[in-house]
Each structure stands twice: as structure tokens, then as C-alpha cells.
Design a protein around this motif. Structure first.
Motif, PDB file in Angstrom:
ATOM      1  N   UNK A   1       0.841  -2.440   6.620  1.00  0.00           N
ATOM      2  CA  UNK A   1       2.263  -2.442   5.903  1.00  0.00           C
ATOM      3  C   UNK A   1       1.861  -2.536   4.527  1.00  0.00           C
ATOM      4  N   UNK A   2       0.710  -3.180   4.230  1.00  0.00           N
ATOM      5  CA  UNK A   2       0.705  -3.793   2.872  1.00  0.00           C
ATOM      6  C   UNK A   2      -1.040  -3.883   2.713  1.00  0.00           C
ATOM      7  N   UNK A   3      -1.876  -3.792   1.592  1.00  0.00           N
ATOM      8  CA  UNK A   3      -3.089  -4.374   1.437  1.00  0.00           C
ATOM      9  C   UNK A   3      -3.389  -4.094  -0.046  1.00  0.00           C
ATOM     10  N   UNK A   4      -4.606  -4.983  -0.340  1.00  0.00           N
ATOM     11  CA  UNK A   4      -5.124  -5.040  -1.532  1.00  0.00           C
ATOM     12  C   UNK A   4      -6.505  -5.230  -1.462  1.00  0.00           C
ATOM     13  N   UNK A   5      -7.349  -4.252  -1.793  1.00  0.00           N
ATOM     14  CA  UNK A   5      -8.950  -4.290  -1.448  1.00  0.00           C
ATOM     15  C   UNK A   5      -9.449  -4.784  -2.785  1.00  0.00           C
ATOM     16  N   UNK A   6      -8.841  -5.016  -3.828  1.00  0.00           N
ATOM     17  CA  UNK A   6      -9.076  -5.415  -5.312  1.00  0.00           C
ATOM     18  C   UNK A   6     -10.264  -4.463  -5.652  1.00  0.00           C
ATOM     19  N   UNK A   7      -9.883  -3.275  -5.880  1.00  0.00           N
ATOM     20  CA  UNK A   7     -10.721  -2.432  -6.514  1.00  0.00           C
ATOM     21  C   UNK A   7     -10.512  -2.516  -7.821  1.00  0.00           C
ATOM     22  N   UNK A   8      -9.484  -3.167  -8.189  1.00  0.00           N
ATOM     23  CA  UNK A   8      -9.110  -3.496  -9.738  1.00  0.00           C
ATOM     24  C   UNK A   8      -7.711  -4.481  -9.472  1.00  0.00           C
ATOM     25  N   UNK A   9      -7.597  -5.122 -10.470  1.00  0.00           N
ATOM     26  CA  UNK A   9      -6.401  -6.113 -10.458  1.00  0.00           C
ATOM     27  C   UNK A   9      -5.234  -5.290 -11.027  1.00  0.00           C
ATOM     28  N   UNK A  10      -4.333  -5.051  -9.761  1.00  0.00           N
ATOM     29  CA  UNK A  10      -3.330  -4.101  -9.770  1.00  0.00           C
ATOM     30  C   UNK A  10      -1.925  -4.877 -10.192  1.00  0.00           C
ATOM     31  N   UNK A  11      -1.538  -4.727 -11.328  1.00  0.00           N
ATOM     32  CA  UNK A  11      -0.541  -5.266 -11.795  1.00  0.00           C
ATOM     33  C   UNK A  11       0.669  -5.056 -11.303  1.00  0.00           C
ATOM     34  N   UNK A  12       0.831  -3.974 -10.714  1.00  0.00           N
ATOM     35  CA  UNK A  12       2.149  -3.410  -9.811  1.00  0.00           C
ATOM     36  C   UNK A  12       2.391  -4.327  -8.550  1.00  0.00           C
ATOM     37  N   UNK A  13       1.347  -5.074  -8.151  1.00  0.00           N
ATOM     38  CA  UNK A  13       1.237  -5.805  -7.136  1.00  0.00           C
ATOM     39  C   UNK A  13       1.439  -7.310  -7.462  1.00  0.00           C
TER      40      UNK A  13
END
Length: 395
Positions: free
Chosen positions: A71-83
Motif C-alpha cells: 500500500x506504500x513504499x519508499x525505496x529511497x531512490x531520492x528524497x521524495x518531498x511529497x512523502x
């Protein structure tokens, strides 16, 4: 049913249908077995697809999820400021910590698919090397997220915070109720650093801390050589997972919802990446590290009020009318927090060595003046909490 299972079923059905058509023209003897296979596959995958429905909720959305669906993930390909957004304050987390939280790029950044969060001296990062500003300067933080404000006037020996770090959160962007969390991360190596990957309630439905709960996925201490009076390493070789809850401060039933695990000697959680998991559903919360369960919290019929053994003649149960009274306050949406603190109450005074600020009436100054002892242990990215990914699956 997970998406890859559904897709596999569809692909197999497609293969069967294609071959049924082909075989019907010249190999009729194959029709019987293939029809049987088709019937079994169709009924099985259909049953799975319309089977159990997860109680997981994202934000306030009443979407339907299959158990195990991501349902949600962050693989940290970049620092996602929308998250992720920054908390900006210098309130010390309510624990007497020594850091300013701000948004300096050297304190949090992504490289090669890894998020690094590391502390630096505020003397260098914030005050440009000017000791007078550290000792007596007036500091106002732009973008303050603290309702009590972010302006401080130092007056030696009550100096400004000697350290700067970062605290990121998904508040307002992503929160959820019930799920399976998987985090792969490496803890920092650096004396008196306090890394944490944890969760707080999105709406504080049951009142101020700890009434609305706190979920600590993993926290540790960065000292490689820190032992308690029993000789147990409570530094980088130990991690802990905890639930905090209570009808009001100072009542806190964390003692009944805390698990911890030590590595082998000289193999701390700062030496390599480890996997931290939480299974959170309508009946329990379970913490694991590297596949080993370290604490399973299953509240009794009376819920967390009964689990915490709170005196009913002194405090009332704030969770009795919760959405799920058995799991309240952990029946509401929570968001993620990643932070690297320095110092504070998490370091016990009876450890060996004791905190350098022990007994000091000016802990910021005492800590800073002791920096020749601890600063050499902050060696580049070794002193960073490194996060590979965070994934959340439906419960």
C-alpha cells in the motif's frame, strides 16, 4: 491474495484458453485434461481474488485491500518531498536532547538508493564556526513546526544546542491503520547518538501523549562500548521495539509492550543492515528483527488499559469507546518518523561510561566541552542512520 498471484493465475488461464483453441483442431484427446486444469485454476484463483479483505486504512480513505497487497513504499531512490517533510524545532523531543532539527542537506540526503541521516556540530553547520553565536547568540529557525515557537537566546553558560540533525515525517502525506511494515536499515556508530524509526498518531484522537499511543519500530544507541550495571551492552549491539500508551502522563504501560535483542559481541546493529518488521492488525502488534519475533503484544479483553494495569480508582480509561476498544489507542491512523537525536534521557546515568553531562546544570555546555572524547567516534557516514527501504503491506 497478492497481485503477483492474481497475475500468475490470469497468465495461466490465458495459456490454457489459447491451447484449448489450438488443440481443438487437431488434438482433441487433450481437451479433457486441459478443461479440468482450467476449471481448477479458474475456481481457485477466483476464490482467492474475492477472498479476505484487509482492515487496513490509508489516511482516511476507505479503500479495499487484499491482505499482503503493498500500500506504500519508499525505496529511497531520492528524497521524495511529497512523502517526507521536516520537523523544525529545538525542543529536544521532550527528552532533554541536544540537537536542533532543521533542513540542512548535509544532515539528510540520499545516495545510491540509501537515505543517510547524520548529526553535525551546530558550531559549523548553523553558526559558521562562530563560537560567540553558539554561546550567546539569538537563533530563530525558519519554517518552525513547533507550536511553542523556534526562537532562542543563548546566555553563557546556557548555550545554544551544540548539535544539528534531521527529523523527517510523513504526517499529512501518508498515515495508515493496520498493516505489515518492513524496514531495512543500519543504525549509526557514534557515541551518544540516538536513532529511531517510529510512528505517532495522525490525529491524537485520545488526547496528548501517551494517551493516543506511540509505536517504536526500532531505536538504538550509537555507542559501541556502553554497558549497564549487569554488563549487558546497551549501545550499538542492542535494539528495542516498544509501544507507549497510557491514560495520561505520567502513566505509561510501555513495560508490558517492549522487546529488545542484542547481537553477538562486536556485531552491532551499526555494522550492517538489518530487517525490522511490525505486524499490526485488529488483534495484536508484533515486532521482529531479521525474522525473529522479539515481542508480541496481544491485549486482553480489557484492552491496553488492562494490559498496562492502570489504577481505575485514579485514572479513567480513555479508550473504552474506541473504534476497536481492544486495540485502542492503536486503532487509529499513524504516520512514520525518522530521526537521529543526540543525548537525552534515553541514556541511563548508571551506564559505563556514564553520560558526560551526568549531574550537570548546563548539559549543553558540558557535552560540547567534552567533544574531544566523543566527536572522533562520529566518523562520516558510519555515524549516519542508513535506511534502504520502508514497505507497508495490507494486514
Amino acid at each position: 491474495m497478492q497481485n503477483d498471484e492474481i497475475i500468475l493465475g490470469i497468465c495461466i488461464k490465458g495459456f490454457v484458453l489459447q491451447n484449448l483453441t489450438r488443440f481443438s483442431s487437431g488434438r482433441a484427446f487433450m481437451m479433457g485434461p486441459l478443461l479440468l486444469l482450467f476449471t481448477v485454476l479458474f475456481s481457485t484463483t477466483t476464490d482467492l481474488a474475492v477472498g479476505a479483505v484487509s482492515p487496513t486504512r490509508i489516511n482516511k480513505d476507505a479503500r479495499t485491500f487484499a491482505p499482503g497487497e503493498i500500500i506504500w513504499q519508499d525505496e529511497f531512490d531520492y528524497l521524495d518531498r511529497s512523502k517526507w517533510s521536516n520537523e523544525i524545532n529545538f525542543n529536544g523531543g521532550g527528552n532533554g536532547e541536544f540537537q536542533i532539527y532543521d533542513d540542512y542537506g548535509e544532515n539528510a540526503y540520499v545516495r545510491d538508493g540509501i537515505l543517510y541521516m547524520r548529526p553535525t556540530l551546530s558550531l559549523d553547520t548553523v553558526f559558521g564556526g562562530d563560537v560567540e553565536k553558539l554561546y550567546n547568540g539569538n537563533l530563530t529557525l525558519e519554517g518552525c513546526t513547533d507550536e511553542n515557537g523556534c526562537t532562542r537566546q543563548a546566555n553563557y553558560p546556557n548555550i545554544n544546542q551544540p548539535v544539528v540533525s534531521q527529523r523527517l515525517r510523513t504526517k499529512g502525506a501518508f498515515s495508515f491503520r493496520y498493516g505489515h511494515i518492513v524496514v531495512r536499515a543500519r543504525m549509526p556508530s557514534g557515541d551518544w547518538t540516538w536513532p529511531a524509526i517510529w510512528m505517532l498518531p495522525e490525529d491524537w484522537k485520545y488526547g496528548s501523549w501517551p494517551a493516543s499511543g506511540e509505536i517504536d519500530i526500532v531505536e538504538s544507541r550509537g555507542n559501541r562500548n556502553l554497558v549497564n550495571p549487569d554488563g549487558v551492552n546497551i549501545g550499538a549491539e542492542q535494539m528495542g521495539s516498544t509501544l507507549h500508551y497510557g491514560p495520561r502522563w505520567p502513566y505509561n504501560g510501555y513495560w508490558a509492550a517492549h522487546g529488545e535483542k542484542n547481537t553477538a559481541t562486536n556485531q552491532g546493529y551499526d555494522r550492517d543492515f538489518h530487517t525490522y518488521e511490525v505486524i499490526w492488525n485488529t488483534e495484536m502488534i508484533q515486532f521482529s528483527v531479521d525474522g525473529t519475533v522479539i515481542k508480541k503484544v496481544e491485549p486482553p479483553t480489557g484492552g491496553f488499559f488492562e494490559l498496562g494495569q492502570f489504577p481505575g480508582n485514579e485514572v479513567s480509561n480513555p479508550w473504552v469507546n474506541g473504534t476497536n476498544p481492544k486495540m485502542a489507542p492503536f486503532d487509529e491512523n499513524f504516520h512514520f518518523i525518522l530521526n537521529l537525536a543526540v543525548g537525552g534521557a534515553y541514556f541511563p546515568n548508571d551506564s559505563t561510561p556514564p553520560p558526560p553531562w551526568k549531574g550537570s546544570s548546563t548539559p549543553f555546555l558540558t557535552f560540547f566541552e567534552n567533544r574531544t572524547a566523543w566527536l572522533p567516534t562520529w566518523s562520516g557516514e558510519n555515524a549516519a542512520m542508513a535506511v534502504d527501504y520502508i514497505r507497508v503491506y495490507a494486514a
